[in-house]
Design a protein around this motif. Structure first.
Motif, PDB file in Angstrom:
ATOM      1  N   ARG A  29       0.804  -1.219   0.000  1.00 34.11           N
ATOM      2  CA  ARG A  29       0.000   0.000   0.000  1.00 34.11           C
ATOM      3  C   ARG A  29       0.838   1.270   0.000  1.00 34.11           C
ATOM      4  NH1 ARG A  29      -4.463  -0.846   4.056  1.00 34.11           N
ATOM      5  NH2 ARG A  29      -3.010   0.063   5.521  1.00 34.11           N
ATOM      6  N   LYS A  30       1.923   1.298   0.738  1.00 34.59           N
ATOM      7  CA  LYS A  30       2.751   2.502   0.785  1.00 34.59           C
ATOM      8  C   LYS A  30       3.324   2.817  -0.595  1.00 34.59           C
ATOM      9  CE  LYS A  30       6.503   4.757   3.213  1.00 34.59           C
ATOM     10  NZ  LYS A  30       7.403   4.733   4.361  1.00 34.59           N
ATOM     11  N   SER A  39      -2.273   9.827  -0.567  1.00 31.77           N
ATOM     12  CA  SER A  39      -1.916   9.315   0.752  1.00 31.77           C
ATOM     13  C   SER A  39      -2.372   7.867   0.895  1.00 31.77           C
ATOM     14  CB  SER A  39      -2.568  10.166   1.849  1.00 31.77           C
ATOM     15  OG  SER A  39      -3.969   9.948   1.854  1.00 31.77           O
ATOM     16  N   GLU A  40      -1.775   7.166   1.857  1.00 29.99           N
ATOM     17  CA  GLU A  40      -2.197   5.793   2.110  1.00 29.99           C
ATOM     18  C   GLU A  40      -3.656   5.744   2.552  1.00 29.99           C
ATOM     19  OE1 GLU A  40       0.518   2.863   3.987  1.00 29.99           O
ATOM     20  OE2 GLU A  40       1.825   4.622   4.222  1.00 29.99           O
ATOM     21  N   ARG A  41      -4.077   6.728   3.314  1.00 33.61           N
ATOM     22  CA  ARG A  41      -5.473   6.783   3.778  1.00 33.61           C
ATOM     23  C   ARG A  41      -6.421   6.935   2.591  1.00 33.61           C
ATOM     24  NH1 ARG A  41      -9.337   4.834   6.211  1.00 33.61           N
ATOM     25  NH2 ARG A  41     -10.918   6.251   6.948  1.00 33.61           N
ATOM     26  N   THR A  42      -6.085   7.805   1.645  1.00 34.44           N
ATOM     27  CA  THR A  42      -6.911   7.985   0.444  1.00 34.44           C
ATOM     28  C   THR A  42      -6.945   6.697  -0.360  1.00 34.44           C
ATOM     29  OG1 THR A  42      -6.466  10.356   0.363  1.00 34.44           O
ATOM     30  CG2 THR A  42      -7.179   9.305  -1.694  1.00 34.44           C
ATOM     31  N   TYR A  44      -6.594   3.681   0.789  1.00 34.07           N
ATOM     32  CA  TYR A  44      -7.429   2.755   1.553  1.00 34.07           C
ATOM     33  C   TYR A  44      -8.910   2.994   1.236  1.00 34.07           C
ATOM     34  CZ  TYR A  44      -9.567   0.531   5.635  1.00 34.07           C
ATOM     35  OH  TYR A  44     -10.352  -0.241   6.461  1.00 34.07           O
ATOM     36  N   ARG A  45      -9.317   4.266   1.244  1.00 31.43           N
ATOM     37  CA  ARG A  45     -10.717   4.600   0.941  1.00 31.43           C
ATOM     38  C   ARG A  45     -11.084   4.211  -0.487  1.00 31.43           C
ATOM     39  NH1 ARG A  45      -9.556   9.437   3.869  1.00 31.43           N
ATOM     40  NH2 ARG A  45      -9.319  10.553   1.919  1.00 31.43           N
ATOM     41  N   HIS A  53     -10.576  -3.857  -1.898  1.00 30.12           N
ATOM     42  CA  HIS A  53      -9.952  -4.191  -0.615  1.00 30.12           C
ATOM     43  C   HIS A  53      -9.903  -5.693  -0.373  1.00 30.12           C
ATOM     44  CE1 HIS A  53     -14.253  -3.961   0.105  1.00 30.12           C
ATOM     45  NE2 HIS A  53     -14.063  -4.784   1.126  1.00 30.12           N
TER      46      HIS A  53
END
Length: 66
Positions: A29-30, A39-42, A44-45, A53
């Motif tokens: 993911r990174k 970003s990793e958070r974006t 993820y979403r 996922h």
């Protein structure tokens, strides 16, 4: 092209780019986020938004690109 058609095209293209990054980086993911410029958070979403996922952590990433 109608706005709705263009919107679907943009969404599908985003999904394809994420799948390509998923395959290229084997789910790291990174590295995926860095490659995509988000970003990793974006990321993820977006993985959840595109229902990708479930493939995170799987061995055969090439199977999802088809």
């Amino acid at each position: 092209m109608k706005a709705a058609e263009m919107s679907l095209t943009i969404v599908e293209n985003e999904r394809r780019v994420i799948i390509a990054a998923l395959v290229k980086h084997k789910g790291r993911r990174k590295q995926m986020a860095e490659d995509l410029g988000i970003s990793e958070r974006t990321l993820y979403r977006k993985l959840h938004q595109h229902q990708l996922h479930e493939y995170y952590g799987k061995v055969d990433y090439a199977a999802i690109s088809g």
